[in-house]
Scaffold this active site. Structure first.
Site, PDB file in Angstrom:
ATOM      1  N   HIS A   1      44.925  51.643  41.760  1.00 50.59           N
ATOM      2  CA  HIS A   1      45.299  50.474  42.708  1.00 50.59           C
ATOM      3  C   HIS A   1      47.318  50.679  43.209  1.00 50.59           C
ATOM      4  O   HIS A   1      47.953  51.815  43.110  1.00 50.59           O
ATOM      5  CB  HIS A   1      45.111  48.696  41.919  1.00 50.59           C
ATOM      6  CG  HIS A   1      45.920  49.031  40.290  1.00 50.59           C
ATOM      7  ND1 HIS A   1      47.595  48.915  40.772  1.00 50.59           N
ATOM      8  CD2 HIS A   1      45.810  48.257  39.804  1.00 50.59           C
ATOM      9  CE1 HIS A   1      47.899  48.899  39.808  1.00 50.59           C
ATOM     10  NE2 HIS A   1      47.048  48.452  39.180  1.00 50.59           N
ATOM     11  N   GLU A   2      47.289  49.871  44.192  1.00 49.46           N
ATOM     12  CA  GLU A   2      48.666  50.113  44.837  1.00 49.46           C
ATOM     13  C   GLU A   2      49.451  50.588  43.984  1.00 49.46           C
ATOM     14  O   GLU A   2      51.052  51.318  44.404  1.00 49.46           O
ATOM     15  CB  GLU A   2      48.760  49.323  45.987  1.00 49.46           C
ATOM     16  CG  GLU A   2      48.514  49.374  47.321  1.00 49.46           C
ATOM     17  CD  GLU A   2      48.493  50.700  48.116  1.00 49.46           C
ATOM     18  OE1 GLU A   2      49.675  51.109  48.245  1.00 49.46           O
ATOM     19  OE2 GLU A   2      47.886  51.728  48.179  1.00 49.46           O
TER      20      GLU A   2
ATOM     21  N   HIS B   1      50.061  52.212  41.348  1.00 50.77           N
ATOM     22  CA  HIS B   1      49.319  53.245  40.395  1.00 50.77           C
ATOM     23  C   HIS B   1      49.972  54.356  42.001  1.00 50.77           C
ATOM     24  O   HIS B   1      51.002  55.394  41.726  1.00 50.77           O
ATOM     25  CB  HIS B   1      48.375  53.627  39.872  1.00 50.77           C
ATOM     26  CG  HIS B   1      47.590  53.236  38.986  1.00 50.77           C
ATOM     27  ND1 HIS B   1      46.999  52.424  39.211  1.00 50.77           N
ATOM     28  CD2 HIS B   1      48.241  53.405  37.954  1.00 50.77           C
ATOM     29  CE1 HIS B   1      46.321  51.463  38.331  1.00 50.77           C
ATOM     30  NE2 HIS B   1      47.296  52.472  36.819  1.00 50.77           N
TER      31      HIS B   1
ATOM     32  N   LYS C   1      55.931  47.012  35.332  1.00 52.08           N
ATOM     33  CA  LYS C   1      54.474  46.085  34.874  1.00 52.08           C
ATOM     34  C   LYS C   1      54.679  45.973  34.017  1.00 52.08           C
ATOM     35  O   LYS C   1      54.503  44.889  32.923  1.00 52.08           O
ATOM     36  CB  LYS C   1      53.482  46.231  35.961  1.00 52.08           C
ATOM     37  CG  LYS C   1      52.409  45.127  34.975  1.00 52.08           C
ATOM     38  CD  LYS C   1      51.195  44.211  36.339  1.00 52.08           C
ATOM     39  CE  LYS C   1      50.416  43.531  35.591  1.00 52.08           C
ATOM     40  NZ  LYS C   1      50.057  44.828  34.315  1.00 52.08           N
TER      41      LYS C   1
ATOM     42  N   GLN D   1      56.352  49.160  27.857  1.00 51.66           N
ATOM     43  CA  GLN D   1      55.899  49.917  27.786  1.00 51.66           C
ATOM     44  C   GLN D   1      56.983  51.134  28.094  1.00 51.66           C
ATOM     45  O   GLN D   1      57.763  52.261  27.665  1.00 51.66           O
ATOM     46  CB  GLN D   1      54.597  49.574  28.518  1.00 51.66           C
ATOM     47  CG  GLN D   1      53.851  51.462  28.745  1.00 51.66           C
ATOM     48  CD  GLN D   1      53.086  52.242  28.692  1.00 51.66           C
ATOM     49  OE1 GLN D   1      52.476  51.705  28.243  1.00 51.66           O
ATOM     50  NE2 GLN D   1      53.153  52.562  30.496  1.00 51.66           N
TER      51      GLN D   1
ATOM     52  N   SER E   1      47.079  45.065  38.826  1.00 52.63           N
ATOM     53  CA  SER E   1      46.374  45.554  37.565  1.00 52.63           C
ATOM     54  C   SER E   1      44.972  45.649  38.158  1.00 52.63           C
ATOM     55  O   SER E   1      44.650  45.382  38.140  1.00 52.63           O
ATOM     56  CB  SER E   1      46.739  44.568  36.571  1.00 52.63           C
ATOM     57  OG  SER E   1      45.633  44.753  35.250  1.00 52.63           O
TER      58      SER E   1
END
Lengths: 292, 292
Positions: free
Chosen positions: B36-37, B39, B151, B155, B187
């Site tokens: 998606h945007e 990424h 996001k 991580q 997401s």
């Protein structure tokens, strides 16, 4: 010979030699120093197979248990540098604990199964410390080949497993044990031995030689029978205090079932010993690759 | 755009482009696909900062728990390849599970402390799976820079900790969250949401915006008070099922003491949420870097 003491210095030194010697490969010999002919054999092999050879000397605190010999581990920087020079090493990396661990590491690499028996059982956390520091060193030196002695056969198996599992782009080269003329496997820890301890420690190589003969001559001997013979032979030495005697498949380090006939096995066999003489724990092993 | 599907192919593709474009740097965007945007912003950043950009798409089984959404995780290879091409990616790495794990891995990389709370507490073993696969991918691609979305703020912190501790020679570039115009954080899992779930999920970004205003306007608000306001706000949505609401220091992920006045803190603050809407667990966060 270049001596590097920081991460920046070792990266720059390797980079510089790679640039000066295009298409060269880098061989790497990670050690804890107090170098002997066993280490020398690794360094010579590296110098033979690569245009650039790097030696590291670092007594890695995180692979020692709380009651082990970290504090008294022998050191001899000037002697080590001299031997490295004679063996064709181009770069020696001598980091301090602060360079390797500016903060206590929160990250550990853990290999399961292969680490469970033998030294992994006797020295909890030991192999996590080994794999973690080896990964750090690999990430600094970026070698094409890395050289390890088969005296620490389980360590070689553990590192090869890590390299395979994590797709590290380095070839692990295991090298044979180097022994004194009387059979004692070379170890930096031999310096701890009194004359009497050293004399009794010869039982290690003797019992492995005996085991080798027995497997050759009696192909029906079982793992339990051979184990028993070795244990009795070692126990004949009054101060020998056995940590373990293990007969395992290599490199999985899986113990053979007691009733297995070793001469009929179609896998590599490792007979590994860890025995204390006074305050000194020595290891030795016999590696029998399966031959068709 | 080169498509690589095996370890040998990805290594060769990167090596080939590095040789063709001397002195180039390699940017790397590891993803699980269904791009998606969010990424896309990572891929564009990589293309902007590096001569060579590599995207990987791999739904990594070992970072999913037994009752999680591994089987139904959305996939769209052709759409992903199209977007990658538009965003300046040079090489797409699309390994199968068999390529990544020819045998089940015995080796895991574990980061302590940073992984203990938040998603690490809700998803046991999740971050071990993430760090292990990221290390594998880094060892295959050997990037100079790697791009991760904030996001998944925990991580990013965990991976940065691993990179520091293991001296991995790669720069981690955290990139801001990308949102829909109505505030929903992008997401791949948003595709699971029903219309009603999606409507109620807007409470995540709304509660973070509200928290931001409260901290700005009331510098004496405590961590416990702010936490309480956020929880109440989310709970006003009938189907919202809170997994966690946490206010922590970044990047240590240490929880602030309840009585701490957030407006007076001299550290980066992260407010992180994980909430279930029906069968779909969504995360969102607000990152407030400390400003002198």
């Amino acid at each position: 010979m270049i001596v590097a003491r920081t991460v920046e210095e070792i990266r720059a030194a390797v980079q510089q030699l790679r640039t000066n010697r295009p298409n060269s490969t880098v061989g790497f010999v990670p050690t804890m120093g107090y170098l002997h002919e066993g280490h020398a054999s690794l360094m010579r092999k590296s110098a033979e197979q690569n245009e650039i050879s790097v030696l590291s000397i670092f007594v890695n605190p995180i692979q020692f248990g709380p009651n082990e010999d970290l504090e008294r581990y022998p050191r001899n920087e000037s002697g080590d540098l001299q031997l490295a020079g004679q063996c064709g090493i181009d770069i020696v990396f001598l980091p301090s604990v602060e360079v390797m661990y500016p903060q206590a590491t929160k990250t550990k690499i853990r290999v399961a199964e292969v680490t469970e028996g033998l030294c992994g059982a006797s020295r909890p956390g030991h192999f996590d410390g080994v794999t973690t520091v080896v990964a750090k060193l690999f990430n600094m030196v970026k070698p094409d080949r890395a050289y390890f002695g088969l005296k620490d056969a389980q360590q070689v198996a553990v590192i090869q497993q890590m390299v395979n599992d994590l797709n590290m782009d380095v070839q692990i080269i295991p090298c044979p044990i180097v022994r004194e003329t009387d059979g004692l496997a070379l170890s930096s820890r031999n310096v701890y031995l009194s004359d009497e301890e050293r004399r009794q420690a010869l039982v290690l190589s003797e019992s492995l030689q005996m085991a080798h003969s027995l497997i050759r001559e009696q192909s029906t001997i079982t793992a339990a029978e051979l184990n028993d013979v070795i244990v009795k032979h070692i126990q004949a030495m009054p101060i020998a205090d056995i940590d373990y005697v293990e007969i395992v498949q290599y490199p999985s380090m899986e113990r053979f079932a007691a009733s297995v006939k070793l001469g009929e096995q179609k896998s590599d066999i490792l007979i590994a010993l860890a025995v204390r003489f006074g305050n000194t724990r020595l290891i030795d092993n016999l590696y029998l690759p399966y031959q068709l």
